[in-house]
Structure formats: structure tokens, C-alpha cells
Design an enzyme around this catalytic site. Structure first.
Site, short mmCIF file in Angstrom:
data_model
loop_
_atom_site.label_atom_id
_atom_site.label_comp_id
_atom_site.label_asym_id
_atom_site.label_seq_id
_atom_site.Cartn_x
_atom_site.Cartn_y
_atom_site.Cartn_z
N ASP A 30 0.76 -1.20 -0.03
CA ASP A 30 0.04 -0.11 -0.07
C ASP A 30 0.90 1.28 -0.04
O ASP A 30 0.36 2.42 0.36
CB ASP A 30 -0.82 0.02 1.22
CG ASP A 30 -0.24 -0.23 2.47
OD1 ASP A 30 1.02 0.02 2.53
OD2 ASP A 30 -1.05 0.14 3.79
N GLU A 31 2.22 1.33 -0.48
CA GLU A 31 3.00 2.57 -0.39
C GLU A 31 4.03 2.14 -1.59
O GLU A 31 4.66 1.24 -1.83
CB GLU A 31 3.67 2.47 0.96
CG GLU A 31 4.18 3.82 1.35
CD GLU A 31 4.70 3.64 2.57
OE1 GLU A 31 5.03 4.80 3.17
OE2 GLU A 31 4.87 2.72 3.37
#
Length: 290
Positions: A30-31
Site C-alpha cells: 500500500d505504499e
């Protein structure tokens, strides 16, 4: 099933990223870091790209996302952690030190709990206090990490956004302990960087025809010059003369000294030009999204 769904969402978000740039460095599901210095939509301001991406993620996937915009990965990461879970923070080069002075050492990327405790034991609790330490002291106490701490406290992080695709280039660079303005000193450093590049080319087995010289000045502006050669660039005797030719096209002096210099060899898939126009970067926008 939960992981598969998480991965599905992550892939959807990355497809949105890819509308703007192929220079994407995933950190986790998620990054990621995005280098949008040159982007597919030719949008001038990185903050506008960040707003579009956040809107697309919300509209198409139904999720919020935090974004950080700055000239290096370190500060972009710090900015992305600001005002979560739906924040948008920009750290401009002119405000970087002021912003850093608000932070504790543990707010720096890659400074974990154990390292923070080590720094605390030395009476170093804030980034401002860290910046007050000499490079000699930090290197003596922390070895190679000392250079990283010294740079981070000054808003310096020259690591590029690295994709996980097929290798298209090999490069190396060096941030100088003191800014350089005397040409003879710059030539000496150029020689050392060339030797390092040759070693990396040999280790990687990469073959390329385009040589790029990157210079970053003390005020964080950046210039690149490139030249494409007819034969592969593999040895010092092939690379160093071209590097000197590129350096001759770059201006620097005591009022505009060099902080960083790098060399890279790439595949040269782009349109062949003897020399590309310089790219001046006052703001190198890189966006980590979480």
C-alpha cells in the site's frame, strides 16, 4: 482471501500510478514512491498530480490515500505521513530545514526504535540536534549510518526511485562532504565516479550506449547532460573522455558550487541525440502514497 483482496486493491492503485509515470518504486502493498519529474501527462506541478491520483483512488476504488511531495524520497516519505489518513503535504526545498526542525529523530525514515534509543542515549532527540553533530562524530559512532544521519538531518537523500523492471541503466553518484567549485577537484571526483561506474557495469553485465552526467548544485537545482555512443560503453577509456566532454558543458563556480555528481549508462532506447537538452530540476517531485 484477505491477502488476495489486499493485493487486488494494490494492483488497482498501481495502475492509477502508471497513468502518470513508469518510475514507481513499491515499498509495500500500500505504499510506493513515484518520480514524476517527467510525467506522461506533462503536468507541471507535482501537487496537481498528487491531487489527481488521490481523487482517482477515491472515485474508482473507494479509498483515501495520503501523499507527500518533495524533492527527495526522504522528505516525500515524511510528508506522506503528515495528516494521515487523507493528507497531502508538500515540502519545498526552501522550507525543508524548517520542516525538519519540527521533527524528532524517530520521525526520519529508516530510523527505527532501536536506532532512536541509541541517539537518545547520546542526548540527540530532535533532527535539529542531530544536525548539530559533525560527520566525523556520527561516522565514529555509527559507521556508514553516520553519513546517512548527517545527510538526512540536512534534507539530503539522493537515492533514485528504483523500479523493479528489467534493468535499463547502471549508475552511481556521490554527494560531496564539501561543495566543489574548482574544476580540477571536480575532474578528480569525476574520475573516481567513472571507476565506480565501470566496476558496476562489469558486475552487472549491463551493456548500454548512452552516458548521462548528473550534477546537483548546493541550492538543489539539478542539471543532466547525455550523449549516445555508437559502441557499448564499458571501460574507463571509453567512458571518461565522454564524461569530461559532458562536464565541459556544465557551468559551476564559487557562487554555484556542486554538491552531488553522478554518472550513468543506459540502453539508449530513446531517440538518439548527440547531446540532450539539460533538465533543470528545482523541485524533483516524488510521491509516496499510503
Amino acid at each position: 482471501m484477505q491477502y488476495e483482496r489486499y493485493k487486488e486493491i494494490s494492483d488497482a492503485i498501481h495502475k492509477i500510478f502508471q497513468r502518470y509515470t513508469d518510475l514507481i518504486e513499491p515499498i509495500s502493498l500500500d505504499e510506493a514512491f513515484l518520480d514524476v519529474t517527467e510525467n506522461k501527462k506533462n503536468i507541471e506541478l507535482a501537487i496537481d498530480i498528487a491531487k489527481e491520483i488521490k481523487f482517482a483512488i477515491c472515485k474508482e476504488i473507494g479509498l483515501t490515500a495520503s501523499a507527500g511531495v518533495s524533492y527527495c524520497k526522504l522528505l516525500a516519505k515524511i510528508a506522506s505521513d503528515y495528516n494521515k489518513p487523507d493528507g497531502l503535504c508538500v515540502i519545498h526545498p526552501d522550507n525543508a530545514i524548517t520542516f525538519l526542525d519540527k521533527l524528532k529523530v524517530e520521525d526520519l525514515w529508516l530510523v527505527g526504535h532501536k536506532t532512536a534509543l541509541e541517539l537518545h542515549s547520546l542526548g540527540i532527540f530532535t533532527v535539529k540536534q542531530l544536525r548539530g553533530q559533525s560527520l566525523t562524530t556520527l561516522t565514529r559512532l555509527f559507521g556508514k549510518r553516520g553519513q546517512q544521519f548527517y545527510d538526512y538531518a540536512r534534507g539530503i537523500d539522493d537515492s533514485p526511485v528504483e523500479t523493479r523492471n528489467v534493468r535499463k541503466s547502471v549508475s552511481c553518484e556521490n554527494t560531496f562532504m564539501q561543495d566543489l567549485s574548482i574544476r580540477s577537484n571536480v575532474i578528480i571526483e569525476l574520475y573516481h565516479i567513472t571507476i565506480e561506474l565501470v566496476n558496476r557495469l562489469s558486475e552487472s553485465g549491463f551493456v548500454g550506449h548512452t552516458l548521462t552526467l548528473k550534477v546537483k548544485y548546493a541550492d538543489f537545482t539539478q542539471v543532466t547532460r547525455s550523449i549516445t555512443h555508437t559502441t557499448p560503453l564499458l571501460t574507463k577509456h571509453e567512458i571518461l573522455p565522454l564524461a569530461k566532454k559532458l562536464l565541459a558543458k556544465i557551468e559551476f563556480n564559487a557562487l554555484h558550487p556542486i554538491r552531488l555528481m553522478g554518472l550513468g549508462v543506459s540502453s539508449g532506447d530513446e531517440k538518439s541525440k548527440e547531446e540532450k537538452e539539460p533538465k533543470i530540476h528545482y523541485e524533483e517531485p516524488m510521491l509516496p502514497f499510503t
